[in-house]
Write a protein that holds these residues in place. Structure first.
Motif, PDB file in Angstrom:
ATOM      1  N   ASN A 182      42.458 -18.682   6.044  1.00  0.00           N
ATOM      2  CA  ASN A 182      42.436 -18.179   4.687  1.00  0.00           C
ATOM      3  C   ASN A 182      41.607 -16.905   4.333  1.00  0.00           C
ATOM      4  O   ASN A 182      41.435 -16.782   3.186  1.00  0.00           O
ATOM      5  N   LYS A 183      41.587 -16.245   5.372  1.00  0.00           N
ATOM      6  CA  LYS A 183      40.851 -15.077   5.309  1.00  0.00           C
ATOM      7  C   LYS A 183      41.723 -13.936   5.119  1.00  0.00           C
ATOM      8  O   LYS A 183      43.092 -14.234   5.754  1.00  0.00           O
ATOM      9  N   GLU A 184      41.526 -12.767   4.581  1.00  0.00           N
ATOM     10  CA  GLU A 184      42.537 -11.629   4.685  1.00  0.00           C
ATOM     11  C   GLU A 184      42.122 -10.633   5.728  1.00  0.00           C
ATOM     12  O   GLU A 184      40.885 -10.370   5.967  1.00  0.00           O
ATOM     13  N   ILE A 185      42.975 -10.091   6.190  1.00  0.00           N
ATOM     14  CA  ILE A 185      42.842  -9.091   7.341  1.00  0.00           C
ATOM     15  C   ILE A 185      43.695  -7.644   6.889  1.00  0.00           C
ATOM     16  O   ILE A 185      44.879  -8.145   6.794  1.00  0.00           O
ATOM     17  N   LEU A 186      43.056  -6.675   6.985  1.00  0.00           N
ATOM     18  CA  LEU A 186      43.630  -5.510   6.489  1.00  0.00           C
ATOM     19  C   LEU A 186      43.805  -4.665   7.623  1.00  0.00           C
ATOM     20  O   LEU A 186      42.605  -4.316   8.511  1.00  0.00           O
ATOM     21  N   ILE A 187      44.986  -4.477   8.200  1.00  0.00           N
ATOM     22  CA  ILE A 187      45.344  -3.700   9.233  1.00  0.00           C
ATOM     23  C   ILE A 187      45.651  -2.219   8.927  1.00  0.00           C
ATOM     24  O   ILE A 187      46.620  -1.965   8.298  1.00  0.00           O
ATOM     25  N   MET A 188      44.754  -1.270   9.429  1.00  0.00           N
ATOM     26  CA  MET A 188      45.062   0.411   9.366  1.00  0.00           C
ATOM     27  C   MET A 188      45.725   0.748  10.249  1.00  0.00           C
ATOM     28  O   MET A 188      45.402   0.761  11.391  1.00  0.00           O
ATOM     29  N   GLY A 189      46.852   1.407  10.003  1.00  0.00           N
ATOM     30  CA  GLY A 189      47.996   2.113  10.895  1.00  0.00           C
ATOM     31  C   GLY A 189      48.719   0.868  11.447  1.00  0.00           C
ATOM     32  O   GLY A 189      48.932   1.080  12.660  1.00  0.00           O
ATOM     33  N   THR A 204      38.963  -6.541  -1.188  1.00  0.00           N
ATOM     34  CA  THR A 204      39.411  -7.870  -1.052  1.00  0.00           C
ATOM     35  C   THR A 204      39.451  -8.335   0.496  1.00  0.00           C
ATOM     36  O   THR A 204      39.406  -9.471   0.984  1.00  0.00           O
ATOM     37  N   ALA A 205      39.382  -7.370   1.565  1.00  0.00           N
ATOM     38  CA  ALA A 205      39.418  -7.903   2.895  1.00  0.00           C
ATOM     39  C   ALA A 205      38.289  -8.337   3.309  1.00  0.00           C
ATOM     40  O   ALA A 205      37.066  -7.885   3.372  1.00  0.00           O
ATOM     41  N   ASP A 206      38.521  -9.511   4.429  1.00  0.00           N
ATOM     42  CA  ASP A 206      37.358 -10.135   5.086  1.00  0.00           C
ATOM     43  C   ASP A 206      37.480  -9.271   6.454  1.00  0.00           C
ATOM     44  O   ASP A 206      36.312  -9.190   6.886  1.00  0.00           O
ATOM     45  N   TYR A 207      38.069  -8.743   6.954  1.00  0.00           N
ATOM     46  CA  TYR A 207      38.243  -8.056   8.183  1.00  0.00           C
ATOM     47  C   TYR A 207      39.117  -6.688   8.134  1.00  0.00           C
ATOM     48  O   TYR A 207      40.103  -6.949   7.650  1.00  0.00           O
ATOM     49  N   ILE A 208      38.444  -5.674   8.426  1.00  0.00           N
ATOM     50  CA  ILE A 208      39.279  -4.268   8.237  1.00  0.00           C
ATOM     51  C   ILE A 208      39.373  -3.909   9.791  1.00  0.00           C
ATOM     52  O   ILE A 208      38.294  -3.635  10.642  1.00  0.00           O
ATOM     53  N   VAL A 209      40.668  -3.750  10.242  1.00  0.00           N
ATOM     54  CA  VAL A 209      40.821  -3.475  11.816  1.00  0.00           C
ATOM     55  C   VAL A 209      41.530  -2.100  11.693  1.00  0.00           C
ATOM     56  O   VAL A 209      42.973  -1.948  11.048  1.00  0.00           O
ATOM     57  N   SER A 210      40.973  -1.131  12.556  1.00  0.00           N
ATOM     58  CA  SER A 210      41.838   0.213  12.594  1.00  0.00           C
ATOM     59  C   SER A 210      42.664   0.367  13.781  1.00  0.00           C
ATOM     60  O   SER A 210      41.691   0.266  14.749  1.00  0.00           O
ATOM     61  N   ILE A 211      43.749   0.818  13.750  1.00  0.00           N
ATOM     62  CA  ILE A 211      44.431   0.977  15.112  1.00  0.00           C
ATOM     63  C   ILE A 211      44.824   2.499  15.048  1.00  0.00           C
ATOM     64  O   ILE A 211      45.731   2.878  15.746  1.00  0.00           O
TER      65      ILE A 211
END
Length: 316
Positions: free
Chosen positions: A137-144, A191-198
């Motif tokens: 139920n968490k939100e992951i934001l993927i950059m790129g 709103t993002a729980d995890y922000i992941v940059s690629i």
């Protein structure tokens, strides 16, 4: 046709190349120097990219194609390569499995407190009061988001997560619930729980994240960088962590590598460090060379459709 490798693949991979392309002369060596006699004769160079400079490109008079068996191109003299009209391809896409597994592994390590468990084990401490969380139920934001981000999203969906992506193209990516452009970054971060940059290193991405971005993130958010270290200035990230703008940072890439032993990152409980290993896998070179072989068939047969052809003006 002479093909120069500035790396030495395992013997079985070298033999496969020689067998599949008997009319090509392959030369395998570690690194490259201006005095190498083969340099002026090589029509193709296969490299990790970091050993090429303007002097090398100038001396390689017959060079027509560079195959980079990695994804990063920021250390290559792309302007000069473009002026010479040299074809550049890379191994984009082969990293998606190891980097996606790394991402989920690190997030699980953080939520399930595996590092603390290991520390307790070494001290023979039995502690069942660890404050464990969940990915569900968490939100992951993927950059790129692209090939790697799509694989991260696929695994994230298996954990019941909401997947949000940002990219330039706006092209649909499987398993991404919501896809946005970079113009929406400020709307997505809160709103993002995890922000992941690629993200790769380009003029547009260098120091893209400012302190103001961390200010609008959740205080419980986890920031992960597996793209390039210059996405955010170190002072900015240190300030954000010190002021508890976010809860944790997972870093695999840095401004300076190896990370100096006296760097403040090392002593911080709020940071998890890995030595640029998110893409490491035993299958790295075999996958890279499969792309190279496919493209070599195209090159030999004077085709036009190459896998991972790079636009040197953009750097990707």
């Amino acid at each position: 046709m002479k093909v120069l490798f500035t790396l030495i693949p395992p013997e079985d991979l070298r033999n496969e190349l020689k067998k599949e392309f008997p009319d090509c002369a392959f030369y395998f060596q570690k690194g490259i120097k201006v005095e190498d006699s083969i340099l002026q004769e090589a029509e193709v160079i296969v490299t990790y990219g970091e050993d090429l400079n303007e002097e090398i490109i100038e001396l390689a008079e017959k060079l027509r194609w560079i195959m980079v068996v990695s994804a990063g191109l920021e250390k290559m003299p792309l302007q000069m390569i473009g002026q010479r009209g040299i074809l550049v391809t890379n191994a984009r896409g082969i990293h998606k499995i190891p980097m996606a597994e790394y991402t989920m592994g690190m997030l699980l390590q953080y939520e399930k407190r595996f590092r603390r468990m290991w520390e307790n084990q070494k001290k023979a401490i039995w502690d069942r009061r660890l404050n464990m969380g969940e990915l569900y139920n968490k939100e992951i934001l993927i950059m790129g988001v692209g090939a790697i981000g799509g694989e991260i999203a696929r695994l994230a969906k298996a954990f019941g997560m909401t997947t949000v992506g940002i990219n330039k193209t706006g092209n649909k990516v499987d398993y991404v619930d919501k896809l946005h452009s970079f113009d929406d970054l400020n709307k997505l971060l809160p709103t993002a729980d995890y922000i992941v940059s690629i993200l790769p290193s380009t003029p547009d991405t260098k120091h893209l994240l400012q302190y103001s971005h961390f200010e609008i993130m959740k205080n419980s958010a986890v920031f992960m960088n597996i793209g390039r270290g210059d996405l955010v200035e170190e002072e900015v990230l240190l300030k954000a962590l010190k002021n508890n703008e976010i809860a944790h940072a997972i870093l695999d890439v840095f401004h300076e590598e190896p990370l100096p032993k006296n760097h403040p990152y090392w002593g911080m409980d709020q940071i998890t460090i890995s030595p640029h290993t998110s893409s490491v896998t035993k299958k790295y070179l075999p996958r890279s060379l499969e792309i190279f072989k496919d493209n070599l068939h195209t090159y030999v047969n004077k085709g036009e459709t190459y896998i991972n052809k790079i636009d040197v003006t953009r750097g990707y």
